[in-house]
Design an enzyme around this catalytic site. Structure first.
Site, PDB file in Angstrom:
ATOM      1  N   TYR A 156       0.825  -1.208   0.000  1.00 55.75           N
ATOM      2  CA  TYR A 156       0.000   0.000   0.000  1.00 55.75           C
ATOM      3  C   TYR A 156       0.863   1.264   0.000  1.00 55.75           C
ATOM      4  CZ  TYR A 156      -3.763   3.124   1.644  1.00 55.75           C
ATOM      5  OH  TYR A 156      -4.678   4.140   1.777  1.00 55.75           O
ATOM      6  N   LYS A 160       0.782   4.071  -2.908  1.00 58.77           N
ATOM      7  CA  LYS A 160       0.363   5.436  -2.591  1.00 58.77           C
ATOM      8  C   LYS A 160       1.504   6.439  -2.762  1.00 58.77           C
ATOM      9  CE  LYS A 160      -3.974   4.776  -1.704  1.00 58.77           C
ATOM     10  NZ  LYS A 160      -4.992   5.359  -2.621  1.00 58.77           N
TER      11      LYS A 160
END
Length: 286
Positions: A156, A160
């Site tokens: 993640y 991101k």
């Protein structure tokens, strides 16, 4: 004709809040999600007197992302704002993370930003080249994990952080066509973050709900407005009643020679630089 917005991942959480907020400001809203929730949110907007259409599909799919942009133009006559919000998590420490967990998160959270952005950008470029005025706005969704890192979220975090880099390049490349690109690092209670914020909610008193996703939406709507044309290539942190500007990588202190460094010299230079520099912000959970 009013302004038209696409909101991805708008079936729940932040995306749903954004879709309703845009509709309340008079936007025509294209509501995207992977399941029937998109229809529910579009129906809620319509029942409240707004204008919305639902479309279900995977935003990391190239052809579907193209059709998403086409839906906005065919249904409402134009496209002004793309809010890339769709995302998911598969949390695990790096030593236990599977290839599938890595690939899925990077596919949805990063490629799922690129595909709609790419097709929206192509539409706006064509409009500009045809001599039509363009007021395009891209609002991408990063995360504090993407800015600082987060233990147990290597996939993640990488996705991101990639969203931030994509935003900076989009801002630099698309400005000539009348398009801005900015990113958010929001903190809010959503189905994806309920467990993360459980302790915070337990200690929060009555009154202002600092973790409500609706707190994030006013900034998103403003960044999507015609008035926000002078703001691009920026990353904003938003939580509760706080909006902050996140400063990214920038050139720091340096040492320089007019020749190649010796190994020992390079080591001493590194230690000197670290002594002068500000310490990095700690990784979340470290």
């Amino acid at each position: 004709m009013g302004r038209v917005v696409i909101v991805t991942g708008a079936g729940q959480g932040l995306g749903r809040a954004h879709a309703h907020a845009f509709a309340a400001e008079g936007y025509d809203v294209v509501v995207n999600d992977v399941g029937p929730a998109a229809e529910t949110v579009a129906a809620e907007i319509t029942a409240a007197g707004g204008s919305a259409v639902a479309t279900s599909g995977d935003v990391s799919d190239w052809e579907y992302a193209e059709s998403l942009v086409r839906t906005a133009v065919d249904r409402f006559g134009d496209l002004h704002v793309l809010v890339n919000n769709a995302g998911l998590v598969r949390d695990r420490m790096l030593v236990g993370m599977s290839e599938q967990e890595w690939d899925l998160v990077v596919k949805v959270d990063l490629k799922g930003h690129f595909c709609p952005l790419r097709h929206a950008a192509a539409y706006w470029r064509a409009q500009a080249k045809a001599g039509r005025p363009v007021s395009g706005r891209i609002v991408n969704t990063s995360s504090g994990a993407g800015l600082m890192g987060s233990i147990g979220q290597g996939n993640y975090t990488a996705a991101k952080a990639g969203v931030v880099g994509l935003t900076l390049v989009a801002s630099a490349e698309l400005g000539r066509y009348g398009v801005t690109a900015n990113a958010l690092a929001p903190a809010a209670r959503t189905p994806m973050t309920e467990a993360v914020f459980a302790d915070m909610m337990a200690t929060q008193g009555a009154g202002f709900d600092a973790m409500a996703p609706e707190n994030v939406s006013p900034l998103v709507v403003w960044l999507g407005s015609a008035e926000a044309g002078g703001v691009s290539g920026r990353v904003f942190e938003v939580e509760g009643g706080r909006i902050g500007l996140a400063d990214g990588w920038r050139y720091g202190v340096r040492r320089e020679l007019d020749r190649r460094w010796e190994v020992a010299e390079a080591g001493k230079a590194v230690l000197d630089l670290l002594a002068e520099a500000e310490p990095p912000t700690p990784v979340y959970g470290a």
